[in-house]
Structures are given as C-alpha cells and as structure tokens.
Scaffold this active site. Sequence first.
Site, short mmCIF file in Angstrom:
data_model
loop_
_atom_site.label_atom_id
_atom_site.label_comp_id
_atom_site.label_asym_id
_atom_site.label_seq_id
_atom_site.Cartn_x
_atom_site.Cartn_y
_atom_site.Cartn_z
N LYS A 90 38.49 87.04 46.06
CA LYS A 90 39.15 88.24 45.54
C LYS A 90 38.37 89.43 46.06
O LYS A 90 37.15 89.36 46.16
CB LYS A 90 39.16 88.24 44.03
CG LYS A 90 40.09 87.20 43.44
CD LYS A 90 40.18 87.33 41.95
CE LYS A 90 41.24 86.38 41.41
NZ LYS A 90 41.36 86.46 39.95
N THR B 193 56.44 86.57 34.46
CA THR B 193 56.98 85.65 35.47
C THR B 193 56.43 84.24 35.34
O THR B 193 56.67 83.39 36.19
CB THR B 193 56.71 86.20 36.88
OG1 THR B 193 55.32 86.46 36.98
CG2 THR B 193 57.50 87.45 37.16
N ASP C 38 41.51 99.96 50.50
CA ASP C 38 42.71 99.93 49.66
C ASP C 38 43.90 100.66 50.29
O ASP C 38 44.79 100.05 50.85
CB ASP C 38 42.40 100.56 48.30
CG ASP C 38 41.58 99.63 47.41
OD1 ASP C 38 41.53 98.43 47.70
OD2 ASP C 38 41.00 100.10 46.43
N GLY D 82 32.59 110.28 69.09
CA GLY D 82 33.17 110.29 70.43
C GLY D 82 32.20 110.90 71.43
O GLY D 82 30.98 110.80 71.27
N GLY D 83 32.75 111.54 72.44
CA GLY D 83 31.91 112.11 73.49
C GLY D 83 31.35 113.48 73.14
O GLY D 83 30.58 114.05 73.91
N GLU E 147 37.95 97.40 47.01
CA GLU E 147 37.66 98.40 48.05
C GLU E 147 36.30 98.24 48.76
O GLU E 147 36.23 98.05 49.97
CB GLU E 147 37.73 99.79 47.39
CG GLU E 147 37.28 100.95 48.24
CD GLU E 147 38.20 101.21 49.43
OE1 GLU E 147 39.40 101.35 49.20
OE2 GLU E 147 37.71 101.28 50.57
N GLN F 282 45.38 99.47 43.89
CA GLN F 282 45.64 100.55 44.84
C GLN F 282 46.31 100.14 46.16
O GLN F 282 47.21 100.83 46.64
CB GLN F 282 44.32 101.29 45.14
CG GLN F 282 44.51 102.49 46.03
CD GLN F 282 43.26 103.30 46.30
OE1 GLN F 282 43.25 104.10 47.21
NE2 GLN F 282 42.19 103.14 45.54
N PHE G 199 48.34 90.11 44.82
CA PHE G 199 47.61 89.29 43.85
C PHE G 199 46.43 88.61 44.53
O PHE G 199 46.34 88.57 45.75
CB PHE G 199 48.52 88.19 43.28
CG PHE G 199 49.64 88.72 42.44
CD1 PHE G 199 49.39 89.59 41.39
CD2 PHE G 199 50.95 88.34 42.70
CE1 PHE G 199 50.43 90.08 40.62
CE2 PHE G 199 51.98 88.82 41.92
CZ PHE G 199 51.73 89.69 40.89
N1 COA Z 1 53.67 87.86 34.74
C1 COA Z 1 52.87 86.79 34.62
N2 COA Z 1 51.70 86.65 35.29
C2 COA Z 1 51.35 87.65 36.10
C3 COA Z 1 52.12 88.79 36.27
C4 COA Z 1 53.34 88.89 35.56
N3 COA Z 1 54.16 89.94 35.65
N4 COA Z 1 51.49 89.61 37.14
C5 COA Z 1 50.34 88.98 37.49
N5 COA Z 1 50.26 87.80 36.88
C6 COA Z 1 49.18 86.82 37.00
C7 COA Z 1 49.04 86.24 38.37
O1 COA Z 1 50.04 85.31 38.64
C8 COA Z 1 47.65 85.63 38.29
O2 COA Z 1 47.74 84.38 37.68
P1 COA Z 1 46.83 83.09 38.04
O3 COA Z 1 45.67 83.56 38.85
O4 COA Z 1 46.46 82.58 36.70
O5 COA Z 1 47.68 82.18 38.79
C9 COA Z 1 46.93 86.55 37.30
O6 COA Z 1 47.93 87.41 36.75
C10 COA Z 1 45.79 87.36 37.89
O7 COA Z 1 46.19 87.97 39.10
P2 COA Z 1 45.09 88.48 40.12
O8 COA Z 1 45.79 89.25 41.18
O9 COA Z 1 44.26 87.36 40.64
O10 COA Z 1 44.24 89.50 39.23
P3 COA Z 1 42.66 89.78 39.07
O11 COA Z 1 42.60 90.91 38.14
O12 COA Z 1 41.90 88.58 38.71
O13 COA Z 1 42.19 90.22 40.53
C11 COA Z 1 42.19 91.56 42.52
C12 COA Z 1 42.44 91.52 41.01
C13 COA Z 1 42.62 92.93 42.98
C14 COA Z 1 40.71 91.35 42.81
C15 COA Z 1 43.05 90.46 43.21
O14 COA Z 1 44.37 90.67 42.84
C16 COA Z 1 42.94 90.45 44.72
O15 COA Z 1 41.96 90.02 45.31
N6 COA Z 1 44.02 90.91 45.38
C17 COA Z 1 44.11 90.87 46.83
C18 COA Z 1 43.33 91.97 47.48
C19 COA Z 1 43.61 93.30 46.86
O16 COA Z 1 44.73 93.77 46.91
N7 COA Z 1 42.56 93.91 46.30
C20 COA Z 1 42.63 95.14 45.55
C21 COA Z 1 43.04 96.24 46.28
S1 COA Z 1 43.17 97.68 45.32
#
Ligand code: COA
Length: 416
Positions: free
Chosen positions: A137, A74, A169, A248-249, A140, A17, A97
């Site tokens: 990580k 990627t 978020d 507030g006030g 919300e 989000q 990420f």
């Molecule tokens: N191609 C290849 N790899 C990809 C990719 C793509 N198109 N898109 C994502 N990935 C990979 C990432 O490189 C990462 O790889 P690695 O950790 O092995 O190096 C992997 O996918 C996981 O990414 P990540 O963002 O860590 O996902 P997650 O599901 O484990 O965590 C969150 C999700 C939201 C907790 C985490 O992204 C986070 O803390 N983000 C920052 C704060 C945030 O925005 N929170 C959520 C708000 S809604």
Amino acid sequence: MSKPLEGIKIIDFTHVQAGPACTQMLAWFGADVIKVERPGSGDVTRSQLRDIKDADALYFTMLNSNKRSITLDTKTAQGKEVLTKLIKEADVLVENFGPGALDRMGFSWAHINELNPGMIVASVKGFSDGHHYEDLKVYENVAQCAGGAASTTGWWDGPPTVSAAALGDSNTGMHLAIGILTAIIGRQKTGKGQKVAVSMQDAVLNLCRVKMRDQQRLDRVGYLEEYPQYPHGEFTDVVPRGGNAGGGGQPGWVLKCKGWETDPNAYIYFTIQGHAWAPICKALGKEEWINDPAYNTAEARQDKIFDIFAFIEDWLKDKTKYEAVDILRKFDIPCAPVLSMKELAECPSLRKSGSIVEVEHKQRGTYLTVGSPIKFSDLKVEITGSPLLGEHTDEILAQLGYTPEQIAEMHAAKAV
Ligand code: COA
C-alpha cells in the site's frame, strides 16, 4: 455550452487524493462522475484534517467538486447488485484501492469485462503489476521515495527530501486521466474497453526523467556540470541532491531579497540563460562583464557561479522580490518571486484566469479551490461544490430503476 465529456459516465471508486484528482478533472470537463462511498463514513478525507467541526474537510472538498455521491456497501449482496447495474451502463470505472481489493470485492477485470465489454477500468496502485513490491500500500511520500524524487531532492549534506508538490498523488491521477481519455478514443475505434493502470512509482519516475538522464551522463563522464558540486566538490556514482540548482542547461538559484531576515519567502529564482548574459550584466549595472573572457561564456562562469549569485544577492538587498522581478523582466531574464500560499490565494491574476476559484458548499459556505490548470477556447470550466456523503444516493438508485420501496429497503438494510 455542451462539454466535451458530456455523456461519459464514470463510476468513481476512488479515495484520498490520486484517484479523486483524476475523476475531478474529468468531471470538470463534463463527465457524469458518480462517487461510490462506504455508508456512514465515506472517503476518509471527508473527516481528515477538519477545520470546521462536522463539515466535510477541505481535503475532500478540493478534490471532489462537480461529482455526485452515492453510498453503497459493495460487500453486501444488494450493494453488489447496484454496482453491477452501474457497471452495465457506465463507461469507465476508476479505483485506487489497496492491491487486490476490487478482486476481493468480487469485481475482477475479467468479471467487469464480461458485464460490460466496453468498460474501461482505470486503476492507481503504488507499484505496477508484477513488480516485486506490487503488494504494498502506498501514500504520497512513499511514492516520492520509490520513484527517485526524494533521492534527488534537497541538500547534498542532508537527507533525501520529499517535495510539497503531490508528485505521487495528483500527478499519478493526471497520468491516469490521460490513460482514460486515450482508452475512450481507442474504444471509439474498436468498441472494446480495456484496463488502464498507472503506478505511483512510475508517475513519479516519469517526472524525474531528467534525473535518469543525469545518471547516465554521470556513468559516462563522472561529473554533472550544472550541479553545485561541480567543479569544486566530489561526485559519487549516483545522482546527487542539487539544492536549488536548475535542472537544465541554465544555471539558476534561489536568491535573497530585501526582508529575507524576517519574511521566509522574500526570495526570487534567478536564471542565468546563456544568451541573456549581456542583458543580465546591464540589469545588474555590471557592463564590464559582458565581454570579459573570464565571464562571457557559460563555461568561463562555471567555477565562479556562486560568486556571481552572491553579487546578484548584493544587488537584490535593497529590492523587494516584486521590485526585483519588475526590473529583471524588462531585460527578459527568466525569474519569478517565490510566492507563498497566501499570496497565491489572493493573486488577482489567478482569480481572473480561474486557477483559484471560490466555490459554494452546503456545509462550509464558500471555500477556495484550485481550478482547472488546462484552459480551453471553447470550454469554460465551472467548478461546483463537492457532494455531501450520499447526497445523490436516492436519485442515482431511481435512475437505475429502483422503486422508492426498494430504495427504502436498502437504506433499512444499511446497504446504501
Ligand atoms: N463498500 C465496502 N467496502 C469498501 C468500500 C465500499 N463502498 N470501499 C472500500 N471498501 C473496502 C475495500 O474493498 C477494502 O477491503 P479489503 O481490503 O478488506 O478487501 C477496504 O475497504 C480497504 O481499502 P484500501 O484501499 O486497502 O484502504 P486502506 O485505507 O487500507 O489503504 C491506501 C489506503 C491509499 C494506502 C490504499 O488504498 C492504496 O495503497 N491504494 C493504492 C495507491 C493509492 O492510491 N495511494 C493513495 C494515493 S492518495
């Protein structure tokens, strides 16, 4: 009509989000937002909390309108090559990420800056760089707890409580959008890109500014007069949870209206604005309070504020929330009905202003989304349906100069 952000190309490497809310808003205002997703699965919200089998979930469609979607792995050599080309010709890369993921992918800030010195790299993380929790990580509610919202929300005799509003978020995404636009204006002057980062903790804390105000007042004087704990209850050395008190006030509270026994939202929020005391008394038919020294100043009312609210509730018991507001608005009293999501979805005013919009989607038919809360005199925000997974992969690859044969090869290698 040309849109202000037309010509700005954004690589949207966001998911869930916080990031998508930011890039969606920039897309509404005219940016070409290219959502880069993992082949096969895409943004996890496409399949989370689905209400229609095999169709993109509302969680995704409501945060990704007006974008194009390319699938790209990627972590493959071909995927990296495509991303490199995109970076060379884009203006902004937005990502949320987990910590370090972009670096591990081989796209550190230093490398991106080398590829395109004008590139703005905008990131959302749970905590800021160098913070003792920078490796965490975050979702919300974690952010709401870390940013001070949960400790100050809810009832004084209950646990810390999170808000339904996406303070961690979407709010962080909005802060990031401001940062990106600022960096774009900065680049117009210097020609240089820069890194823009917003942590979810900081964005929540920024919205809890008045609670930090209260902590310092509490430290100095030992009480907070606008909280329900004053003057009859106790304060500790931390800002307490204040229930529905006004921050507030002006004292305020959520008050029951006719039908509250069966309708969970048959309430209004009533505010006792100091200078509106006379109109309030007139509205309530309690004119004798207007000049009564026991009532006619905010200070005098303080120790009986809940008795006054109880009196108003008694006045409200034969009025629906809408009837009550229709009476109180004539007296200029700040108030509103407590509205349910159903009432908001059906509200003609929100439909008319474009704040609730019906959008067409290839799989879903029509669905409702929340439109732009920002209104312009010279820009009409038109919301288009979110893209299907990889809907624009071939189109974007062709624009990057790949031949149909090369594109077919990438599909076969599952790089896109
Ligand atoms: N191609 C290849 N790899 C990809 C990719 C793509 N198109 N898109 C994502 N990935 C990979 C990432 O490189 C990462 O790889 P690695 O950790 O092995 O190096 C992997 O996918 C996981 O990414 P990540 O963002 O860590 O996902 P997650 O599901 O484990 O965590 C969150 C999700 C939201 C907790 C985490 O992204 C986070 O803390 N983000 C920052 C704060 C945030 O925005 N929170 C959520 C708000 S809604």
